[in-house]
Design an enzyme around this catalytic site. Structure first.
Site, PDB file in Angstrom:
ATOM      1  N   ARG A  46       0.849  -1.209   0.000  1.00  0.00           N
ATOM      2  CA  ARG A  46       0.000   0.000   0.000  1.00  0.00           C
ATOM      3  C   ARG A  46       0.875   1.246   0.000  1.00  0.00           C
ATOM      4  O   ARG A  46       0.562   2.259  -0.615  1.00  0.00           O
ATOM      5  CB  ARG A  46      -0.970   0.004   1.195  1.00  0.00           C
ATOM      6  N   TYR A  98     -15.744  16.262 -16.090  1.00  0.00           N
ATOM      7  CA  TYR A  98     -16.130  14.860 -16.043  1.00  0.00           C
ATOM      8  C   TYR A  98     -17.243  14.693 -14.986  1.00  0.00           C
ATOM      9  O   TYR A  98     -17.130  15.240 -13.879  1.00  0.00           O
ATOM     10  CB  TYR A  98     -14.907  14.023 -15.666  1.00  0.00           C
ATOM     11  N   ASP A 170      -6.781  18.552 -14.971  1.00  0.00           N
ATOM     12  CA  ASP A 170      -7.041  17.181 -15.413  1.00  0.00           C
ATOM     13  C   ASP A 170      -6.597  17.107 -16.877  1.00  0.00           C
ATOM     14  O   ASP A 170      -7.206  17.723 -17.752  1.00  0.00           O
ATOM     15  CB  ASP A 170      -8.535  16.876 -15.251  1.00  0.00           C
ATOM     16  N   LYS A 195      -7.806   5.862 -19.434  1.00  0.00           N
ATOM     17  CA  LYS A 195      -8.093   6.344 -20.779  1.00  0.00           C
ATOM     18  C   LYS A 195      -6.865   6.202 -21.678  1.00  0.00           C
ATOM     19  O   LYS A 195      -6.419   5.103 -21.906  1.00  0.00           O
ATOM     20  CB  LYS A 195      -8.608   7.786 -20.688  1.00  0.00           C
TER      21      LYS A 195
HETATM   22  C1  LIG Z   1     -12.743   9.018 -16.830  1.00  0.00           C
HETATM   23  C2  LIG Z   1     -12.324  10.332 -16.345  1.00  0.00           C
HETATM   24  C3  LIG Z   1     -12.081  10.563 -14.988  1.00  0.00           C
HETATM   25  C4  LIG Z   1     -12.295   9.478 -13.946  1.00  0.00           C
HETATM   26  O1  LIG Z   1     -11.398   8.431 -14.114  1.00  0.00           O
HETATM   27  P1  LIG Z   1     -11.726   6.893 -13.718  1.00  0.00           P
HETATM   28  O2  LIG Z   1     -10.469   6.205 -14.079  1.00  0.00           O
HETATM   29  O3  LIG Z   1     -12.912   6.484 -14.524  1.00  0.00           O
HETATM   30  O4  LIG Z   1     -12.020   6.893 -12.261  1.00  0.00           O
HETATM   31  C5  LIG Z   1     -11.632  11.812 -14.608  1.00  0.00           C
HETATM   32  N1  LIG Z   1     -11.442  12.793 -15.512  1.00  0.00           N
HETATM   33  C6  LIG Z   1     -11.682  12.605 -16.821  1.00  0.00           C
HETATM   34  C7  LIG Z   1     -11.444  13.733 -17.776  1.00  0.00           C
HETATM   35  C8  LIG Z   1     -12.119  11.378 -17.275  1.00  0.00           C
HETATM   36  O5  LIG Z   1     -12.373  11.211 -18.585  1.00  0.00           O
END
Ligand SMILES: *Cc1c(COP(=O)(O)O)cnc(C)c1O
Length: 378
Positions: A46, A98, A170, A195
């Site tokens: 962890r 998001y 982000d 992603k």
């Molecule tokens: C998918 C996404 C998230 C969240 O990520 P997860 O891996 O699904 O928890 C946050 N920001 C953006 C821009 C995303 O496309």
């Protein structure tokens, strides 16, 4: 080293006794102490794990940060980063975020005593007007999801720093291959590694990358305490994905441009949201701060029936949530990613029953265009 090389060789310092070329999956929860009171790199997974540490070193170098922390999902990364802020902290965030981030800020962090203003972060004057003595950070996604609004990261960073705030960006949509927010002045970069970084629609992951060691230390503290860490096997898969990130992004970028133009040429399509169009409001800023447009396109068709038909008829594109993988996906934000956004707000912003979002993959463009043609006709 150049970016493509870094994706393969950012951390060649594996120090294992077999000389493995690929960082192995170190599937161990705990590690044997070398002696009483002898300090070693690893004690419990962890806190840190060799496979995860290798991936974290790679991502830190790709984003140009002091350190990266890998989490079990993008939402785990964002949730943990929010622990930097205490009760009464005020954050100014992009309104086009998001859906999961909006839900976290509104329904979890707000209940815990933080407050948020959601605004168009492209509008610097508006962001500036909302700063008060409790404001601690500006949080933005650029380009935003799903409306593809482009915020000027350097301008937001300078505003943030003049006022003693952190700028959190982000960077999921463009990845460090096309955009490096820390270089532009941001303090923390967030990723859903699920992603483009992972890139194969097979693993959940998230990252927080800090510009300074001090900030990284705080995030590491919350990460190891909260425990939403990325597992060794998943770390291995994300690292493997990153090796081909530049190749995938180039193909995705090229495919997306053709698809966006095709969509724009259809009379049934009322509006196309794509940051690579020269008449996009954020085109100049994009050219300044990014080296590509990515693979995300949203569009509005003339009727709900047509939107539903397209979803029903596509064969190569898959009707699925998520984005950033090798397979092209199409989604209905109203029902999926943005289902929890209040209806009137959603409608006001144009996320209606005619609005679709595409994540372009690496298929041959001929098949993608043919698929759309038959889906629109059927
Ligand atoms: C998918 C996404 C998230 C969240 O990520 P997860 O891996 O699904 O928890 C946050 N920001 C953006 C821009 C995303 O496309």
């Amino acid at each position: 080293m150049e970016f493509e090389t870094l994706c393969l060789h950012a951390d060649n310092n594996k120090k294992d006794e077999w000389g493995t070329l690929t960082m192995p999956v170190c599937q161990s929860a705990t590690f044997v102490h070398k002696g009483v009171g002898v300090q070693s790199d690893y004690s419990y997974s962890r806190l840190s794990n060799p496979t995860r540490a290798h991936l974290e070193n790679t991502v830190a170098r790709l984003e140009g940060g002091a350190a990266a922390v890998a989490f079990s999902s993008g939402m785990a990364a964002i949730t943990t980063v929010m622990k930097l802020f205490k009760q009464k902290a005020h954050i100014i965030a992009s309104e086009d975020l998001y859906g999961g981030s909006l839900r976290l800020f509104r329904n979890v962090n707000t209940v815990e005593g933080m407050s948020f203003d959601f605004v168009d972060t492209c509008d610097i004057a508006c962001v500036k007007s909302l700063i008060n003595e409790n404001t601690k950070a500006i949080y933005c996604e650029t380009p935003s999801n799903p409306l593809m609004q482009v915020s000027d990261v350097a301008q937001l960073a300078s505003l943030a720093h003049k006022n003693g705030l952190l700028l959190i960006v982000d960077n999921t949509f463009l990845t460090p291959y096309f955009q490096r927010p820390l270089d532009l002045g941001a303090d923390i970069v967030i990723h859903s590694g699920t992603k483009y970084l992972g890139g194969h629609n097979d693993t959940l992951a998230g990252f927080a990358v800090a510009k300074t060691p001090e900030l990284a230390e705080k995030i590491v503290y919350y990460a190891k305490t909260i425990g939403a860490c990325l597992a060794p096997w998943d770390s291995f898969l994300i690292e493997r994905g990153i090796k081909t990130l530049p190749l995938r992004m180039d193909r995705i970028n090229a495919n997306a441009k053709i698809i966006a133009e095709w969509l724009r040429g259809r009379k049934e399509v009322k509006k196309v949201y794509y940051i690579g169009f020269e008449d996009h409001a954020g085109y100049k800023v994009t050219k300044k701060q990014a080296s590509g447009f990515g693979g995300m396109i949203s569009f509005e068709v003339e009727s709900k029936a047509l939107a539903e038909n397209v979803l029903k008829n596509i064969k190569v594109f898959q009707y699925a949530e998520s984005l950033g993988g090798v397979e092209s996906l199409i989604t209905y934000p109203m029902l999926q990613t943005h289902a929890d956004v209040p209806v009137d707000e959603r409608e006001r912003r144009g996320i209606n029953d005619r609005f679709l979002r595409i994540s372009v993959g690496i298929e041959n463009i001929k098949d993608l265009i043919e698929d759309l043609e038959q889906a629109f006709k059927a």
